[in-house]
Design a protein around this motif. Structure first.
Motif, short mmCIF file in Angstrom:
data_model
loop_
_atom_site.label_atom_id
_atom_site.label_comp_id
_atom_site.label_asym_id
_atom_site.label_seq_id
_atom_site.Cartn_x
_atom_site.Cartn_y
_atom_site.Cartn_z
N SER A 84 0.82 -1.21 0.00
CA SER A 84 0.00 0.00 0.00
C SER A 84 0.85 1.26 0.00
CB SER A 84 -0.90 -0.03 1.24
OG SER A 84 -1.81 1.02 1.20
N ARG A 85 0.18 2.39 0.22
CA ARG A 85 0.86 3.68 0.29
C ARG A 85 0.66 4.30 1.67
NH1 ARG A 85 -2.97 8.43 -2.20
NH2 ARG A 85 -4.85 7.91 -1.04
N GLN A 86 1.40 5.38 1.94
CA GLN A 86 1.23 6.16 3.16
C GLN A 86 1.13 7.61 2.75
OE1 GLN A 86 1.19 5.34 6.38
NE2 GLN A 86 1.75 3.18 6.26
N VAL A 87 0.01 8.25 3.07
CA VAL A 87 -0.10 9.68 2.81
C VAL A 87 0.30 10.40 4.10
CG1 VAL A 87 -1.65 11.55 2.15
CG2 VAL A 87 -1.95 9.26 1.18
N VAL A 88 1.20 11.37 3.99
CA VAL A 88 1.68 12.01 5.22
C VAL A 88 1.51 13.52 5.16
CG1 VAL A 88 3.33 10.19 5.79
CG2 VAL A 88 4.07 12.07 4.35
N SER A 89 1.33 14.09 6.34
CA SER A 89 1.14 15.53 6.42
C SER A 89 2.08 16.09 7.46
CB SER A 89 -0.32 15.81 6.81
OG SER A 89 -0.39 17.09 7.38
N SER A 90 2.75 17.20 7.11
CA SER A 90 3.71 17.80 8.05
C SER A 90 3.00 18.39 9.26
CB SER A 90 4.53 18.87 7.33
OG SER A 90 3.64 19.81 6.76
N ARG A 91 1.68 18.58 9.17
CA ARG A 91 0.93 19.12 10.32
C ARG A 91 0.62 18.05 11.34
NH1 ARG A 91 -3.38 19.74 8.10
NH2 ARG A 91 -2.68 19.27 6.00
N MET A 92 0.94 16.81 11.00
CA MET A 92 0.61 15.73 11.93
C MET A 92 1.87 15.05 12.44
SD MET A 92 -2.65 14.08 10.17
CE MET A 92 -4.18 14.97 10.12
N ASP A 93 1.72 14.46 13.61
CA ASP A 93 2.86 13.83 14.25
C ASP A 93 2.98 12.37 13.78
OD1 ASP A 93 4.86 13.04 15.86
OD2 ASP A 93 3.91 13.61 17.75
N PHE A 94 3.62 12.19 12.64
CA PHE A 94 3.69 10.86 12.03
C PHE A 94 4.35 9.85 12.98
CE2 PHE A 94 5.86 7.54 9.66
CZ PHE A 94 4.85 7.09 8.84
N LEU A 95 5.43 10.28 13.62
CA LEU A 95 6.17 9.33 14.46
C LEU A 95 5.33 8.88 15.66
CD1 LEU A 95 9.84 10.63 14.27
CD2 LEU A 95 8.68 8.94 12.85
N ASN A 96 4.28 9.67 15.98
CA ASN A 96 3.38 9.21 17.03
C ASN A 96 2.12 8.59 16.46
OD1 ASN A 96 4.50 9.37 19.64
ND2 ASN A 96 4.61 11.60 19.36
N GLY A 97 2.20 8.20 15.22
CA GLY A 97 1.10 7.45 14.62
C GLY A 97 -0.02 8.31 14.05
#
Ligand code: FCB
Length: 438
Positions: A289-302
């Motif tokens: 699959s893919r992962q859509v990421v946003s700099s406004r969200m804390d990716f490392l905290n899930g």
């Protein structure tokens, strides 16, 4: 509705087809760090455990008969470390004999074994030594591999060292979803480094054992989980930067180390690690699959943006996104120049027509990559018989062959026949695409 024009997509002669599985998810009856973790309420989403799985430990011949009947050419599976080495340097001869019979059972059916040495689970004693955080872990694993390979070297085997090192480190040590459920970026980095060294130790043990007995060098590969990272807003430079950073961290950092033979030590310095030399003959790629990421969200905290694609895997938040496959394949080929095996691809769903569409749409991408010059040797669907999915239990059903719960009787689904058809044609014909995609 617009009718699509399809053409036959025939793969190169010698391209290999089959399925992949792992010991813990299929065998049943294992006792390791994962089986203990499963017993804690709430850890496995549907409350099940792996104790029966699909009872492949006892039914491997029946499963391999079915694979043969369906034309499979390769089967990827793993050996359960905790069975072979139940306590440090005590080798269980009966279990060694069991796996010799498993390998023989594949070979006599004309199915090439691809054997994974580590697929997520660890012996209890290894866990109690600190598991992959222990600085001695790579050598301990190398010692095990040396013994195992000396017992199996007479068989024709393609070797996979570690399955999805970045999943072990991210899911177990950063996001805290897999055992040992830690959430520490520093720990995750240590684990990823030790797994890289363990891959090197394993590859070295395989090479040396073959050399000592005058045998040709077998094929050796690590198996990487790859994901297509995308910025939520492609016009936002911060989102783009984050997606690029995560792509590098998750998809590339580890494999780059395996290829260049360089490890980043605790102080951040690059050091040569001899065992990694010549440790990669090809790269195994697992794509889902893919992962859509946003700099406004804390990716490392899930924290992640809402999913936007309706079709996804049951129980897992994995969207169906075939378009992410080609670019990853292409980049791997361009950056590392190593042949590739598609060692896992598939979807956990009770909707078998979605499973069929998933396989076809992903194979179109593999085909395109081959047309564009990428050297790909084979494609394996995850998985043959319905099995235990790590933190989901049985709610994500990846099987091409279903299972009647009370008798465990194997029931081939349409997707199993689809794979048979694909193998018979060595590709996806126009007719197959029309039948499933329209
Ligand atoms: C991969 C694992 C495999 C299986 C699939 C669905 O990450 O390697 O064991 O669980 O996901």
């Amino acid at each position: 509705m617009i009718k699509m024009e399809y053409k036959d997509l025939i793969f190169p002669a010698g391209f290999k087809w089959g399925t992949a599985s792992s010991a813990h998810q299929s065998e049943g009856g294992n006792h390791n760090d994962w089986s203990e973790w499963e017993q804690v309420q709430g850890n496995v989403k549907d409350g099940t455990d792996s104790q029966v799985a699909c009872d492949h430990y006892n039914r491997y011949e029946e499963d391999f008969d079915l694979m043969k009947e369906f034309g499979h050419q390769v089967h990827r599976f793993s050996i359960e470390w905790s069975r072979i080495e139940p306590s440090p340097e005590r080798w269980d001869e009966r279990e060694l004999e069991h796996y010799r019979r498993v390998i023989q059972a594949l070979l006599v059916r004309g199915i090439q074994p691809m054997l994974t040495l580590h697929h997520f689970t660890n012996p209890i004693w290894f866990r109690d030594l600190g598991s992959w955080l222990n600085p001695e872990a790579p050598e301990i694993f190398g010692r095990y591999v040396g013994k195992l390979v000396s017992e199996l070297k007479d068989f024709d085997i393609i070797w996979n060292t570690i399955n999805e090192p970045m999943v072990i480190s991210a899911m177990g040590y950063l996001f805290g979803e897999f055992p040992p459920q830690r959430k520490d970026f520093g720990d995750a980095q240590v684990v990823s480094r030790h797994l890289l060294m363990a891959h090197g130790q394993a590859a070295e043990a395989i090479r040396e054992t073959y050399e000592e007995s005058g045998k040709n060098h077998p094929l050796i590969a690590p198996v990487m989980s790859v994901s297509h990272f995308m910025p939520e807003d492609p016009d936002d430079p911060d989102d783009v930067e984050l997606a690029t950073y995560l792509d590098e961290l998750y998809n590339h950092m580890w494999i780059k180390g395996a290829i260049t033979g360089k490890v980043i030590d605790a102080e951040g310095n690059e050091m040569r690690y001899e065992a990694l030399e010549n440790s990669v003959d090809f790269i195994g790629m697992n794509y889902y699959s893919r992962q859509v990421v946003s700099s406004r969200m804390d990716f490392l905290n899930g924290e992640m943006p809402e999913k936007t694609i309706a079709e996804r895997c049951d129980g897992l938040d994995w969207e169906v996104f075939p378009d992410g496959y080609y670019p990853l394949i292409k980049t791997f080929w361009e950056r590392y120049g190593k042949p590739l095996w598609m060692t896992e691809n598939g979807i956990g769903t009770m909707d078998d027509s979605l499973k069929c569409r998933y396989i076809i749409s992903h194979l179109q991408q593999v085909y395109n990559a081959i047309q564009d010059g990428v050297d790909i040797w084979g494609y394996l669907v995850w998985t043959w018989v319905t099995n235990f999915e790590w933190a989901q239990g049985f709610m994500s059903d990846f099987g091409l062959v279903g299972m009647e719960p009370s008798t465990l009787q194997r029931i081939p689904r349409e997707s199993a026949y689809l794979l048979k058809d694909i193998i018979e044609h060595n590709g996806i014909t126009k007719e197959i695409q029309q039948r499933f995609l329209q």
